[in-house]
Design an enzyme around this catalytic site. Structure first.
Site, PDB file in Angstrom:
ATOM      1  N   TYR A   4       2.981   4.168  16.233  1.00 10.17           N
ATOM      2  CA  TYR A   4       1.728   3.479  15.891  1.00 10.17           C
ATOM      3  C   TYR A   4       0.509   4.293  16.345  1.00 10.17           C
ATOM      4  O   TYR A   4      -0.437   4.491  15.564  1.00 10.17           O
ATOM      5  CB  TYR A   4       1.748   2.107  16.567  1.00 10.17           C
TER       6      TYR A   4
ATOM      7  N   ILE B 114      -7.156  -7.661  19.888  1.00  3.86           N
ATOM      8  CA  ILE B 114      -7.750  -8.672  18.998  1.00  3.86           C
ATOM      9  C   ILE B 114      -6.715  -9.776  18.747  1.00  3.86           C
ATOM     10  O   ILE B 114      -5.534  -9.472  18.494  1.00  3.86           O
ATOM     11  CB  ILE B 114      -8.152  -8.028  17.635  1.00  3.86           C
TER      12      ILE B 114
ATOM     13  N   SER C 250      -0.062   7.240  14.130  1.00  3.74           N
ATOM     14  CA  SER C 250      -0.644   6.876  12.830  1.00  3.74           C
ATOM     15  C   SER C 250      -2.142   6.602  12.970  1.00  3.74           C
ATOM     16  O   SER C 250      -2.940   6.972  12.101  1.00  3.74           O
ATOM     17  CB  SER C 250       0.069   5.648  12.238  1.00  3.74           C
ATOM     18  N   LYS C 251      -2.526   5.977  14.087  1.00  2.00           N
ATOM     19  CA  LYS C 251      -3.929   5.595  14.276  1.00  2.00           C
ATOM     20  C   LYS C 251      -4.795   6.805  14.647  1.00  2.00           C
ATOM     21  O   LYS C 251      -5.969   6.889  14.276  1.00  2.00           O
ATOM     22  CB  LYS C 251      -4.043   4.501  15.337  1.00  2.00           C
TER      23      LYS C 251
ATOM     24  N   ASN D 193      -7.210  -1.506   6.008  1.00  2.00           N
ATOM     25  CA  ASN D 193      -6.900  -2.319   7.179  1.00  2.00           C
ATOM     26  C   ASN D 193      -5.402  -2.583   7.351  1.00  2.00           C
ATOM     27  O   ASN D 193      -4.954  -2.808   8.470  1.00  2.00           O
ATOM     28  CB  ASN D 193      -7.657  -3.656   7.061  1.00  2.00           C
TER      29      ASN D 193
ATOM     30  N   VAL E 290       0.818  -1.227   0.000  1.00  2.00           N
ATOM     31  CA  VAL E 290       0.000   0.000   0.000  1.00  2.00           C
ATOM     32  C   VAL E 290       0.849   1.274   0.000  1.00  2.00           C
ATOM     33  O   VAL E 290       0.346   2.365  -0.259  1.00  2.00           O
ATOM     34  CB  VAL E 290      -1.018   0.040   1.185  1.00  2.00           C
TER      35      VAL E 290
ATOM     36  N   SER F 255      -7.279   2.298  15.931  1.00  2.00           N
ATOM     37  CA  SER F 255      -7.005   1.501  17.140  1.00  2.00           C
ATOM     38  C   SER F 255      -7.370   2.335  18.362  1.00  2.00           C
ATOM     39  O   SER F 255      -7.274   3.571  18.319  1.00  2.00           O
ATOM     40  CB  SER F 255      -5.515   1.155  17.199  1.00  2.00           C
TER      41      SER F 255
HETATM   42  P1  NAP Z   1      -1.672  -8.710  11.051  1.00  2.00           P
HETATM   43  O1  NAP Z   1      -2.122 -10.030  11.577  1.00  2.00           O
HETATM   44  O2  NAP Z   1      -0.239  -8.341  11.200  1.00  2.00           O
HETATM   45  O3  NAP Z   1      -2.118  -8.581   9.524  1.00  2.00           O
HETATM   46  C1  NAP Z   1      -1.819  -7.438   8.781  1.00  2.00           C
HETATM   47  C2  NAP Z   1      -1.774  -7.784   7.326  1.00  2.00           C
HETATM   48  O4  NAP Z   1      -1.425  -6.592   6.598  1.00  2.00           O
HETATM   49  C3  NAP Z   1      -0.701  -8.814   7.010  1.00  2.00           C
HETATM   50  O5  NAP Z   1      -1.178  -9.745   6.077  1.00  2.00           O
HETATM   51  C4  NAP Z   1       0.410  -7.971   6.437  1.00  2.00           C
HETATM   52  O6  NAP Z   1       1.260  -8.678   5.579  1.00  2.00           O
HETATM   53  C5  NAP Z   1      -0.376  -6.915   5.701  1.00  2.00           C
HETATM   54  N1  NAP Z   1       0.456  -5.759   5.394  1.00  2.00           N
HETATM   55  C6  NAP Z   1       1.424  -5.226   6.155  1.00  2.00           C
HETATM   56  N2  NAP Z   1       2.006  -4.207   5.527  1.00  2.00           N
HETATM   57  C7  NAP Z   1       1.398  -4.086   4.328  1.00  2.00           C
HETATM   58  C8  NAP Z   1       1.582  -3.227   3.217  1.00  2.00           C
HETATM   59  N3  NAP Z   1       2.521  -2.284   3.216  1.00  2.00           N
HETATM   60  N4  NAP Z   1       0.785  -3.371   2.145  1.00  2.00           N
HETATM   61  C9  NAP Z   1      -0.157  -4.345   2.105  1.00  2.00           C
HETATM   62  N5  NAP Z   1      -0.364  -5.194   3.126  1.00  2.00           N
HETATM   63  C10 NAP Z   1       0.407  -5.076   4.233  1.00  2.00           C
HETATM   64  O7  NAP Z   1      -2.481  -7.519  11.754  1.00  2.00           O
HETATM   65  P2  NAP Z   1      -3.970  -7.476  12.362  1.00  2.00           P
HETATM   66  O8  NAP Z   1      -3.852  -7.694  13.818  1.00  2.00           O
HETATM   67  O9  NAP Z   1      -4.888  -8.284  11.553  1.00  2.00           O
HETATM   68  O10 NAP Z   1      -4.282  -5.932  12.172  1.00  2.00           O
HETATM   69  C11 NAP Z   1      -5.040  -5.417  11.085  1.00  2.00           C
HETATM   70  C12 NAP Z   1      -5.294  -3.937  11.332  1.00  2.00           C
HETATM   71  O11 NAP Z   1      -5.984  -3.779  12.570  1.00  2.00           O
HETATM   72  C13 NAP Z   1      -4.026  -3.111  11.448  1.00  2.00           C
HETATM   73  O12 NAP Z   1      -4.210  -1.858  10.861  1.00  2.00           O
HETATM   74  C14 NAP Z   1      -3.839  -2.967  12.937  1.00  2.00           C
HETATM   75  O13 NAP Z   1      -3.101  -1.831  13.262  1.00  2.00           O
HETATM   76  C15 NAP Z   1      -5.285  -2.873  13.384  1.00  2.00           C
HETATM   77  N6  NAP Z   1      -5.494  -3.206  14.788  1.00  2.00           N
HETATM   78  C16 NAP Z   1      -5.170  -4.451  15.263  1.00  2.00           C
HETATM   79  C17 NAP Z   1      -5.386  -4.723  16.613  1.00  2.00           C
HETATM   80  C18 NAP Z   1      -5.063  -6.066  17.204  1.00  2.00           C
HETATM   81  O14 NAP Z   1      -5.169  -6.204  18.432  1.00  2.00           O
HETATM   82  N7  NAP Z   1      -4.699  -7.069  16.425  1.00  2.00           N
HETATM   83  C19 NAP Z   1      -5.906  -3.745  17.467  1.00  2.00           C
HETATM   84  C20 NAP Z   1      -6.219  -2.505  16.935  1.00  2.00           C
HETATM   85  C21 NAP Z   1      -6.008  -2.239  15.604  1.00  2.00           C
HETATM   86  P3  NAP Z   1       2.694  -9.231   6.133  1.00  2.00           P
HETATM   87  O15 NAP Z   1       2.626  -9.360   7.596  1.00  2.00           O
HETATM   88  O16 NAP Z   1       2.904 -10.477   5.393  1.00  2.00           O
HETATM   89  O17 NAP Z   1       3.684  -8.169   5.814  1.00  2.00           O
END
Ligand code: NAP
Length: 246
Positions: free
Chosen positions: A155, A188, A158-159, A90, A64, A142
């Protein structure tokens, strides 16, 4: 028939975690789903999974942060499906470190993916939605963008910026029937949080009133609601979904 039948949905970071949960949920409701991610292998696997369930998917191996690649990917989706109805920004990363030890690289990469990545995607999609006079954009922020968090100055910034982006854009494009919303998840269970030390995970759970981690499906349920006609008078808002953490 679901109200999402044949809707065209673009989800970034869709090959695992919350992004995949959102993509799968839309597909289960009959939407066509374009998956954007940097993990090519997983992306193809997930495209196959959707097709095996009888759905339609496009897999776009795109970072992205790569503005030109993002533009081309969006053009490809529009060419294939004639338009885009829902964009879910996302994709996100963490590079956690106390500020005093944070490197320029830690700062730039997190702002680059989490904020500028969402900008790049939205910029590529918005003219099309304006012409179409409809569209929904959901930005995954977030709770730490609202509360701050030690070790996450990059982080959390950014959020927080994504929330301000959401509110500003919503005011600009509402008159064209485009709704823009942000979701602020708490803790999560995904690979992003799996890698946290056990004591940190325990502390997050203790601060969560419902005493469990959320699931990607919990987040997907809210994204679906906000993208649906049931939410047609909602825009410019941020929704906390954290099991009672903040
Ligand atoms: P995740 O398990 O790390 O998954 C994120 C996905 O985004 C991975 O497949 C990753 O690919 C991909 N990605 C990373 N950089 C990218 C890029 N430059 N271009 C395209 N794709 C990219 O994270 P998640 O926990 O599902 O989180 C998803 C979103 O929710 C994020 O924005 C995160 O900040 C937000 N969030 C998560 C939580 C939580 O507790 N998990 C809480 C609040 C907010 P690779 O890893 O293969 O690089």
């Amino acid at each position: 028939m679901s109200e999402f039948s044949d809707k065209r949905v673009l989800v970034t970071g869709a090959s695992r975690g919350i992004g995949w949960g959102i993509a799968r949920a839309f597909s289960e409701e009959g939407a066509k789903v374009a998956l954007i991610d940097v993990n090519e292998e997983l992306l193809e696997e997930k495209k196959g999974e959707i097709e095996n369930m009888g759905g339609s998917a496009l897999a776009l191996n795109v970072d992205v942060c790569d503005r030109e690649a993002v533009k081309k990917a969006v053009e490809k989706v529009i060419e294939e499906w004639g338009g885009i109805d829902v964009l879910v920004n996302n994709a996100g990363i963490t590079r956690d470190r106390l500020f005093i030890r944070m490197t320029d690289g830690d700062w730039d990469s997190v702002i680059g993916v989490n904020l500028t990545g969402a900008y790049n995607m939205t910029k590529a999609v918005i003219n099309h939605m304006l012409r179409q006079r409809s569209g929904v954009i959901v930005n995954i922020s977030s709770v730490v963008g609202m509360t701050g968090n030690p070790g996450q100055a990059n982080y959390a910034s950014s959020k927080a910026a994504l929330i301000a982006f959401t509110k500003s854009l919503a005011k600009e494009v509402g008159s064209r029937n485009i709704r823009v919303m942000a979701i602020a998840p708490g803790f999560i269970a995904t690979e992003m949080t799996e890698k946290l030390p056990d004591d940190v995970k325990k502390a997050y759970l203790e601060r969560t009133a419902l005493r469990r981690a959320g699931t990607p499906q919990d987040i997907a349920n809210l994204v679906l609601f906000l993208s649906s006609d049931r939410a047609s008078f909602i825009t410019g808002q941020v929704y906390v979904i954290d099991g009672g953490m903040i």
